[in-house]
Design a protein around this motif. Structure first.
Motif, PDB file in Angstrom:
ATOM      1  N   HIS A 496       0.822  -1.217   0.000  1.00 30.55           N
ATOM      2  CA  HIS A 496       0.000   0.000   0.000  1.00 30.55           C
ATOM      3  C   HIS A 496       0.856   1.268   0.000  1.00 30.55           C
ATOM      4  N   HIS A 497       2.098   1.177   0.456  1.00 28.34           N
ATOM      5  CA  HIS A 497       2.984   2.338   0.372  1.00 28.34           C
ATOM      6  C   HIS A 497       3.342   2.642  -1.087  1.00 28.34           C
ATOM      7  N   TYR A 498       3.416   1.607  -1.904  1.00 27.97           N
ATOM      8  CA  TYR A 498       3.706   1.823  -3.322  1.00 27.97           C
ATOM      9  C   TYR A 498       2.581   2.589  -4.004  1.00 27.97           C
ATOM     10  N   GLU A 499       1.347   2.360  -3.580  1.00 28.94           N
ATOM     11  CA  GLU A 499       0.221   3.074  -4.188  1.00 28.94           C
ATOM     12  C   GLU A 499       0.347   4.573  -3.940  1.00 28.94           C
ATOM     13  N   THR A 500       0.830   4.953  -2.755  1.00 29.04           N
ATOM     14  CA  THR A 500       1.043   6.370  -2.455  1.00 29.04           C
ATOM     15  C   THR A 500       2.065   6.977  -3.407  1.00 29.04           C
ATOM     16  N   VAL A 501       3.151   6.257  -3.612  1.00 32.05           N
ATOM     17  CA  VAL A 501       4.217   6.735  -4.500  1.00 32.05           C
ATOM     18  C   VAL A 501       3.734   6.768  -5.948  1.00 32.05           C
ATOM     19  N   ILE A 502       2.989   5.761  -6.366  1.00 30.59           N
ATOM     20  CA  ILE A 502       2.507   5.694  -7.752  1.00 30.59           C
ATOM     21  C   ILE A 502       1.546   6.837  -8.058  1.00 30.59           C
ATOM     22  N   GLU A 503       0.748   7.233  -7.061  1.00 32.51           N
ATOM     23  CA  GLU A 503      -0.142   8.381  -7.265  1.00 32.51           C
ATOM     24  C   GLU A 503       0.666   9.622  -7.627  1.00 32.51           C
ATOM     25  N   GLY A 504       1.765   9.842  -6.892  1.00 33.12           N
ATOM     26  CA  GLY A 504       2.623  10.979  -7.214  1.00 33.12           C
ATOM     27  C   GLY A 504       3.274  10.851  -8.575  1.00 33.12           C
ATOM     28  N   MET A 505       3.667   9.636  -8.965  1.00 26.85           N
ATOM     29  CA  MET A 505       4.293   9.414 -10.261  1.00 26.85           C
ATOM     30  C   MET A 505       3.315   9.652 -11.406  1.00 26.85           C
ATOM     31  N   LYS A 506       2.065   9.245 -11.233  1.00 27.13           N
ATOM     32  CA  LYS A 506       1.042   9.491 -12.260  1.00 27.13           C
ATOM     33  C   LYS A 506       0.857  10.987 -12.480  1.00 27.13           C
ATOM     34  N   ASN A 507       0.770  11.723 -11.371  1.00 32.05           N
ATOM     35  CA  ASN A 507       0.564  13.159 -11.483  1.00 32.05           C
ATOM     36  C   ASN A 507       1.798  13.873 -12.017  1.00 32.05           C
ATOM     37  N   ALA A 508       2.977  13.324 -11.764  1.00 29.59           N
ATOM     38  CA  ALA A 508       4.196  13.926 -12.294  1.00 29.59           C
ATOM     39  C   ALA A 508       4.203  13.929 -13.814  1.00 29.59           C
ATOM     40  N   VAL A 509       3.587  12.908 -14.402  1.00 26.51           N
ATOM     41  CA  VAL A 509       3.569  12.779 -15.862  1.00 26.51           C
ATOM     42  C   VAL A 509       2.579  13.745 -16.501  1.00 26.51           C
ATOM     43  N   VAL A 510       1.429  13.949 -15.870  1.00 29.04           N
ATOM     44  CA  VAL A 510       0.363  14.736 -16.525  1.00 29.04           C
ATOM     45  C   VAL A 510       0.307  16.187 -16.060  1.00 29.04           C
ATOM     46  N   ARG A 511       0.719  16.474 -14.821  1.00 33.62           N
ATOM     47  CA  ARG A 511       0.671  17.864 -14.357  1.00 33.62           C
ATOM     48  C   ARG A 511       1.777  18.162 -13.344  1.00 33.62           C
ATOM     49  N   GLY A 512       2.915  17.544 -13.579  1.00 40.93           N
ATOM     50  CA  GLY A 512       4.042  17.758 -12.690  1.00 40.93           C
ATOM     51  C   GLY A 512       5.267  18.212 -13.434  1.00 40.93           C
ATOM     52  N   THR A 513       6.322  17.435 -13.356  1.00 44.61           N
ATOM     53  CA  THR A 513       7.618  17.854 -13.909  1.00 44.61           C
ATOM     54  C   THR A 513       7.840  17.444 -15.363  1.00 44.61           C
ATOM     55  N   VAL A 514       6.899  16.723 -15.953  1.00 42.94           N
ATOM     56  CA  VAL A 514       6.993  16.401 -17.383  1.00 42.94           C
ATOM     57  C   VAL A 514       6.210  17.452 -18.156  1.00 42.94           C
ATOM     58  N   PRO A 515       6.867  18.255 -18.983  1.00 40.66           N
ATOM     59  CA  PRO A 515       6.156  19.322 -19.708  1.00 40.66           C
ATOM     60  C   PRO A 515       5.179  18.760 -20.736  1.00 40.66           C
ATOM     61  N   GLY A 516       4.213  19.584 -21.108  1.00 38.75           N
ATOM     62  CA  GLY A 516       3.160  19.145 -22.020  1.00 38.75           C
ATOM     63  C   GLY A 516       3.678  18.654 -23.356  1.00 38.75           C
ATOM     64  N   PHE A 517       4.726  19.286 -23.899  1.00 41.09           N
ATOM     65  CA  PHE A 517       5.208  18.880 -25.224  1.00 41.09           C
ATOM     66  C   PHE A 517       5.828  17.494 -25.223  1.00 41.09           C
ATOM     67  N   ALA A 518       6.181  16.967 -24.022  1.00 39.90           N
ATOM     68  CA  ALA A 518       6.811  15.648 -23.923  1.00 39.90           C
ATOM     69  C   ALA A 518       5.814  14.539 -23.648  1.00 39.90           C
ATOM     70  N   GLN A 519       4.531  14.878 -23.497  1.00 38.45           N
ATOM     71  CA  GLN A 519       3.522  13.893 -23.141  1.00 38.45           C
ATOM     72  C   GLN A 519       2.924  13.237 -24.378  1.00 38.45           C
ATOM     73  N   LEU A 520       2.423  12.015 -24.179  1.00 39.27           N
ATOM     74  CA  LEU A 520       1.870  11.232 -25.282  1.00 39.27           C
ATOM     75  C   LEU A 520       0.454  11.664 -25.626  1.00 39.27           C
ATOM     76  N   SER A 521       0.099  11.445 -26.884  1.00 38.74           N
ATOM     77  CA  SER A 521      -1.267  11.738 -27.335  1.00 38.74           C
ATOM     78  C   SER A 521      -2.037  10.458 -27.605  1.00 38.74           C
ATOM     79  N   SER A 522      -1.500   9.315 -27.129  1.00 43.45           N
ATOM     80  CA  SER A 522      -2.117   8.021 -27.442  1.00 43.45           C
ATOM     81  C   SER A 522      -2.997   7.493 -26.321  1.00 43.45           C
ATOM     82  N   GLY A 523      -3.164   8.243 -25.244  1.00 49.36           N
ATOM     83  CA  GLY A 523      -4.063   7.831 -24.170  1.00 49.36           C
ATOM     84  C   GLY A 523      -3.497   6.801 -23.214  1.00 49.36           C
ATOM     85  N   ILE A 524      -2.229   6.517 -23.273  1.00 42.47           N
ATOM     86  CA  ILE A 524      -1.604   5.561 -22.356  1.00 42.47           C
ATOM     87  C   ILE A 524      -1.433   6.217 -20.989  1.00 42.47           C
TER      88      ILE A 524
END
Length: 658
Positions: A496-524
């Motif tokens: 269950h501690h991994y779920e806490t970390v994974i939540e932060g990792m998911k958000n890092a990709v879509v609204r965190g430290t990964v800029p919009g131009f580097a994100q995928l448009s394929s819905g993954i």
């Protein structure tokens, strides 16, 4: 009675003698075949070297196979070369080459055959075989060379070359002979015994001209060779080739792993080389050029390199702190009094937000609480017990030790413990200000891409991993890999501690430290973490680890691009494209691909005498003096002073990348 017994013994002895004499008379006088064989023929032992095993990808596509060639060998005491120039013209070599090759053969042995000219093609063999009858002492042996379906994965496949004198002398089981080929690096070396097969022997009758006259004793003493075993890998050749293409004009590496099995999907190192350069007669010349190349294409960065993990290590810091109970998922920290700055976030209220925004002060306080052994964190001395406990859990992620990947020369890495600091500062003389840069993945921490990819796979599995390996089965597709790659390794951290970390990792990709131009448009839907690691050789290293899909992970990946800058802007796009290519089997995010392909991060200098230039000054960095040699480790202020740097209030680690 006794006299009769004596007569019987004498008669028997005489009879046996007559029989032997009669047999000798028959063999030497009456039977001409033995006389002919003894005068005109000899028995020759021919060693049959089997083809090496072939290498396939996970979809059955051939990666490495064999092409038949012929080696010309020479036995010096038998040679009679009446027209050296004619022989040189026939073989296509210079007189000086001939003298050098003959000298090497004589120095090895006058009576044993040794390699003279290697890897003649079928066409070359057909052209010269009739002429070579006029040159006793020269013989042909059938051999093969490794052939590649593409110029990809060279560092991990490795190469095959003639065994060295040192390797011959080091044999415990005398299998190889002078002139034999052996795997020197990569898979070719790691699986040498499986790939080489088992050589056979046959005995034939040859006449004085060396022409074979048939098998000896009908082949009664012959043994058959056994072809080398094939290797079936977990490599996806399409993804592998795509990874190689994305790393063109970049220094770095990519490793992608299937989390559920530990099979490596792609493993790329750049700059690299075309493996076909090391399979022909120009091997020595080509190898020397590659060896002297300042960008070190022979160096497999995926497993041999050494990098600070940067902010990707914050994932481990969060998991250890959660497991130890020094924080909860809802623990927050302000940024006050922290020696490193964040990225525009005044307060971080949860672990997930700390990961999402890669908050440096947050993880500074997390690490401090871990080391102060659950006290209030206000003391000035570090708890050695806290560091020991932290170190023990970090090692369960295989940080600071060899993973055991099926490639030679894997870098161990470094995770410092109390003994490490006692050695460098004196027992009990170090404190938190000496080591706090470790909190954000800098300082004395060292790792490489294979370990970071394994970290992503471990988080994807919610707490366990299988040792990463390239070969999925040996001999036939679907067979079991080596036993060590079936062993499940647990980190001991609650899922269950991994779920806490994974939540932060998911958000890092879509609204965190990964800029919009580097994100995928394929819905993954993926989970990732950026890192910007201090690089004493120049600009910062760009790092990104990720896995996808989040709910059913099929790929975990790590990308490092040297001299590139922020992890989200440079490593993340490469990782995202490879995730998309593996899961969708095509590239949908064309704008991201175009961005990556046009980037060039190759240093625009030539390293003098194999060294690197001084670190470039970085705005805001308080370092006032740089040593002529690059700094292997950047830690807290006291460490920097100890190795000759002058500081004010910050260190190289204080910039803290995202």
């Amino acid at each position: 009675m006794q006299e009769n017994r004596h007569l019987f013994i004498i008669f028997g002895a005489l009879l046996i003698g007559v029989i032997y004499l009669a047999r000798l008379f028959y063999l030497q006088v009456l039977d001409e075949s033995y006389a002919i064989e003894s005068s005109s023929n000899s028995i020759k032992k021919i060693v049959e070297i089997p083809p090496r095993g072939q290498i396939y990808d996970r979809n059955g596509n051939l990666i490495v196979y064999n092409t038949p060639v012929y080696d010309l060998v020479v036995t010096p005491y038998k040679t009679k070369v009446r027209d050296t120039l004619r022989l040189c013209r026939t073989l296509g070599i210079e007189k000086t080459d001939f003298d050098s090759l003959m000298g090497a053969a004589r120095s090895y042995s006058r009576v044993k055959p040794s390699l003279f000219l290697r890897q003649l093609s079928k066409e070359e063999f057909a052209r010269i075989q009739d002429v070579m009858v006029d040159y006793p002492g020269f013989e042909f042996e059938r051999s093969s060379v490794r052939t590649y379906t593409s110029a990809s994965m060279a560092n991990s496949l490795g190469y095959v070359s003639e065994i060295s004198k040192k390797q011959l002398e080091a044999q415990t089981d005398p299998y190889y002979r002078q002139g034999d080929y052996v795997g020197q690096t990569g898979l070719e070396k790691f699986y040498e015994k499986e790939l080489r097969g088992k050589r056979g022997t046959k005995f034939v009758m040859v006449n004085v001209n060396g022409v074979q006259k048939g098998s000896w004793k009908g082949g009664e003493l012959d043994t058959s060779s056994i072809v080398g075993q094939n290797l079936y890998t977990g490599i996806d050749l399409m993804v592998q080739q795509y990874a190689d293409s994305l790393l063109i004009n970049k220094v770095g590496s990519v490793v992608a792993i299937e989390p559920k099995t530990g099979q490596i999907i792609a493993i790329a190192s750049s700059p690299t080389y075309d493996p076909r350069l090391l399979t022909n007669r120009a091997f020595s010349k080509n190898y020397l050029k590659l060896y002297k190349n300042p960008y070190k294409p022979l160096f497999n960065r995926a497993v041999m390199s050494s990098y600070r993990p940067g902010s990707t290590f914050k994932l481990i810091q969060a998991l250890i702190a959660l497991q130890e109970g020094v924080i909860t998922a809802g623990t927050g920290f302000s940024h006050g009094a922290a020696p490193m700055k964040c990225h525009g976030h005044p307060f971080t209220s949860t672990v997930a937000l700390g990961i999402q925004h890669s908050c440096n002060p947050y993880f500074y306080y997390v690490f401090r609480k871990l080391l102060y052994d659950n006290d209030d964190g206000n003391s000035f001395t570090t708890s050695a017990a806290g560091l020991k406990r932290w170190h023990a859990i970090a090692r369960k992620f295989s940080m600071g030790e060899k993973l055991g990947v099926d490639l030679p020369s894997e870098f161990k890495g470094n995770v410092p413990d109390d003994a490490y600091y006692d050695k460098h500062f004196g027992k009990g003389k170090w404190k938190f200000s000496n080591i706090y840069s470790v909190s954000i993945g800098e300082g004395e921490l060292l790792t490489n891409p294979i370990k970071l990819a394994n970290l992503a796979a471990t988080i994807a599995n919610r707490g366990y991993f299988y040792t990463p390996h390239i070969v999925a089965s040996i001999g036939e597709k679907g067979a079991s890999p080596l036993p060590q790659y079936l062993e499940k390794h647990e980190t001991g951290i609650s899922p269950h501690h991994y779920e806490t970390v994974i939540e932060g990792m998911k958000n890092a990709v879509v609204r965190g430290t990964v800029p919009g131009f580097a994100q995928l448009s394929s819905g993954i839907i993926s989970a990732g973490k950026t890192g910007t690691s201090q690089n004493p050789k120049g600009e910062d290293n760009s790092i990104f680890v990720a896995f996808a899909p989040v709910d059913d992970p099929k790929i975990a990946i790590a990308v490092i691009v040297e001299f590139a800058g922020f992890g989200g802007s440079h490593a993340a796009p490469i990782a995202n494209l490879l995730i998309e290519r593996y899961l969708k089997r095509e590239t949908i995010s064309k704008s991201v691909e175009s961005y990556v392909l046009r980037k060039n991060y190759l240093p625009n200098y030539i390293f003098p005498r194999g060294t690197f230039p001084r670190p470039k000054p970085v705005p805001g960095d308080s370092l006032k003096k740089a040593r002529a040699d690059s700094v292997p480790i950047a830690a807290g202020k006291d460490t920097l002073r100890k190795i000759g740097y002058k500081t004010k209030t910050s260190t190289t680690a204080l910039r803290g990348g995202i």
